[in-house]
Design a protein around this motif. Structure first.
Motif, PDB file in Angstrom:
ATOM      1  N   TRP A  61       0.804  -1.218   0.000  1.00 47.81           N
ATOM      2  CA  TRP A  61       0.000   0.000   0.000  1.00 47.81           C
ATOM      3  C   TRP A  61       0.835   1.265   0.000  1.00 47.81           C
ATOM      4  O   TRP A  61       0.351   2.325  -0.399  1.00 47.81           O
ATOM      5  CB  TRP A  61      -0.931   0.016   1.210  1.00 47.81           C
ATOM      6  N   GLY A  62       2.075   1.185   0.457  1.00 45.81           N
ATOM      7  CA  GLY A  62       2.886   2.388   0.557  1.00 45.81           C
ATOM      8  C   GLY A  62       3.956   2.534  -0.498  1.00 45.81           C
ATOM      9  O   GLY A  62       4.119   3.594  -1.087  1.00 45.81           O
ATOM     10  N   VAL A  63       4.684   1.452  -0.767  1.00 44.22           N
ATOM     11  CA  VAL A  63       5.844   1.552  -1.645  1.00 44.22           C
ATOM     12  C   VAL A  63       5.494   1.242  -3.093  1.00 44.22           C
ATOM     13  O   VAL A  63       5.943   1.946  -4.006  1.00 44.22           O
ATOM     14  CB  VAL A  63       6.970   0.623  -1.137  1.00 44.22           C
ATOM     15  N   VAL A  64       4.711   0.207  -3.326  1.00 44.79           N
ATOM     16  CA  VAL A  64       4.394  -0.192  -4.704  1.00 44.79           C
ATOM     17  C   VAL A  64       3.704   0.929  -5.492  1.00 44.79           C
ATOM     18  O   VAL A  64       4.075   1.174  -6.647  1.00 44.79           O
ATOM     19  CB  VAL A  64       3.570  -1.499  -4.719  1.00 44.79           C
ATOM     20  N   PRO A  65       2.736   1.660  -4.934  1.00 41.13           N
ATOM     21  CA  PRO A  65       2.167   2.772  -5.711  1.00 41.13           C
ATOM     22  C   PRO A  65       3.191   3.847  -6.072  1.00 41.13           C
ATOM     23  O   PRO A  65       3.114   4.441  -7.147  1.00 41.13           O
ATOM     24  CB  PRO A  65       1.084   3.337  -4.791  1.00 41.13           C
ATOM     25  N   LEU A  66       4.174   4.092  -5.203  1.00 38.80           N
ATOM     26  CA  LEU A  66       5.221   5.066  -5.529  1.00 38.80           C
ATOM     27  C   LEU A  66       6.122   4.561  -6.655  1.00 38.80           C
ATOM     28  O   LEU A  66       6.582   5.341  -7.484  1.00 38.80           O
ATOM     29  CB  LEU A  66       6.077   5.362  -4.299  1.00 38.80           C
ATOM     30  N   LEU A  67       6.377   3.258  -6.666  1.00 42.70           N
ATOM     31  CA  LEU A  67       7.234   2.685  -7.697  1.00 42.70           C
ATOM     32  C   LEU A  67       6.574   2.687  -9.068  1.00 42.70           C
ATOM     33  O   LEU A  67       7.258   2.619 -10.091  1.00 42.70           O
ATOM     34  CB  LEU A  67       7.638   1.259  -7.317  1.00 42.70           C
ATOM     35  N   MET A  68       5.259   2.773  -9.111  1.00 44.36           N
ATOM     36  CA  MET A  68       4.541   2.775 -10.382  1.00 44.36           C
ATOM     37  C   MET A  68       4.421   4.179 -10.979  1.00 44.36           C
ATOM     38  O   MET A  68       4.124   4.324 -12.160  1.00 44.36           O
ATOM     39  CB  MET A  68       3.149   2.173 -10.183  1.00 44.36           C
ATOM     40  N   ARG A  69       4.669   5.208 -10.193  1.00 41.14           N
ATOM     41  CA  ARG A  69       4.555   6.591 -10.650  1.00 41.14           C
ATOM     42  C   ARG A  69       5.776   6.991 -11.460  1.00 41.14           C
ATOM     43  O   ARG A  69       6.831   6.377 -11.353  1.00 41.14           O
ATOM     44  CB  ARG A  69       4.403   7.539  -9.463  1.00 41.14           C
ATOM     45  N   PRO A  70       5.671   8.061 -12.255  1.00 42.63           N
ATOM     46  CA  PRO A  70       6.844   8.528 -13.018  1.00 42.63           C
ATOM     47  C   PRO A  70       7.988   8.931 -12.096  1.00 42.63           C
ATOM     48  O   PRO A  70       7.777   9.380 -10.974  1.00 42.63           O
ATOM     49  CB  PRO A  70       6.323   9.749 -13.782  1.00 42.63           C
ATOM     50  N   VAL A  71       9.197   8.773 -12.601  1.00 48.60           N
ATOM     51  CA  VAL A  71      10.396   8.984 -11.792  1.00 48.60           C
ATOM     52  C   VAL A  71      10.521  10.432 -11.310  1.00 48.60           C
ATOM     53  O   VAL A  71      11.045  10.693 -10.232  1.00 48.60           O
ATOM     54  CB  VAL A  71      11.657   8.527 -12.572  1.00 48.60           C
ATOM     55  N   TRP A  72      10.003  11.392 -12.052  1.00 47.11           N
ATOM     56  CA  TRP A  72      10.140  12.797 -11.688  1.00 47.11           C
ATOM     57  C   TRP A  72       9.129  13.220 -10.624  1.00 47.11           C
ATOM     58  O   TRP A  72       9.274  14.284 -10.014  1.00 47.11           O
ATOM     59  CB  TRP A  72       9.990  13.699 -12.909  1.00 47.11           C
ATOM     60  N   LEU A  73       8.109  12.410 -10.389  1.00 46.93           N
ATOM     61  CA  LEU A  73       7.032  12.834  -9.493  1.00 46.93           C
ATOM     62  C   LEU A  73       7.462  12.885  -8.025  1.00 46.93           C
ATOM     63  O   LEU A  73       7.044  13.783  -7.287  1.00 46.93           O
ATOM     64  CB  LEU A  73       5.836  11.892  -9.646  1.00 46.93           C
ATOM     65  N   LEU A  74       8.308  11.982  -7.602  1.00 48.43           N
ATOM     66  CA  LEU A  74       8.736  11.968  -6.199  1.00 48.43           C
ATOM     67  C   LEU A  74       9.559  13.202  -5.834  1.00 48.43           C
ATOM     68  O   LEU A  74       9.242  13.881  -4.843  1.00 48.43           O
ATOM     69  CB  LEU A  74       9.493  10.680  -5.895  1.00 48.43           C
ATOM     70  N   PRO A  75      10.594  13.571  -6.606  1.00 48.81           N
ATOM     71  CA  PRO A  75      11.299  14.812  -6.234  1.00 48.81           C
ATOM     72  C   PRO A  75      10.440  16.064  -6.405  1.00 48.81           C
ATOM     73  O   PRO A  75      10.597  17.028  -5.648  1.00 48.81           O
ATOM     74  CB  PRO A  75      12.522  14.842  -7.159  1.00 48.81           C
ATOM     75  N   ALA A  76       9.531  16.050  -7.363  1.00 52.93           N
ATOM     76  CA  ALA A  76       8.642  17.216  -7.518  1.00 52.93           C
ATOM     77  C   ALA A  76       7.726  17.352  -6.300  1.00 52.93           C
ATOM     78  O   ALA A  76       7.490  18.465  -5.811  1.00 52.93           O
ATOM     79  CB  ALA A  76       7.816  17.082  -8.793  1.00 52.93           C
TER      80      ALA A  76
END
Length: 101
Positions: A61-76
């Motif tokens: 529920w926490g990590v897998v959804p982040l891994l599926m998002r575009p790479v630029w979305l986390l630092p943004a």
């Protein structure tokens, strides 16, 4: 006052990194694929470490959804959060605006 500058610099760094990642890499490249490009064993090792320390639901529920998002979305996202913290800490009462008794 120094914390405002620290968060502003962190915000600018994260936003520049997000722009660079979106410009250099394909914009829709998932984070998991970008990590795999760096080291193909890293994602598996992180998953195994998380399985030992966290419940399975935290990974799913926490990590897998982040891994599926575009790479630029986390630092943004972190850049926007740091910008909000910088604005919030700078809008507090300053010494010159306090009432003198």
């Amino acid at each position: 006052m120094i914390s405002v500058r620290v968060f502003a610099v962190l915000s600018a760094t994260c936003l520049v990194a997000a722009f660079a990642l979106a410009s250099i890499l394909p914009p829709d490249l998932p984070l998991a694929a970008a990590i795999t490009l760096l080291d193909h064993r890293l994602l598996y090792q992180v998953q195994q470490s998380a399985a030992r320390m966290l419940p399975v639901s935290a990974w799913n529920w926490g990590v897998v959804p982040l891994l599926m998002r575009p790479v630029w979305l986390l630092p943004a996202s972190f850049g926007i959060i740091f910008a909000g913290v910088a604005v919030t800490t700078s809008s507090g009462p300053s010494r010159s605006h306090r009432r003198r008794s």
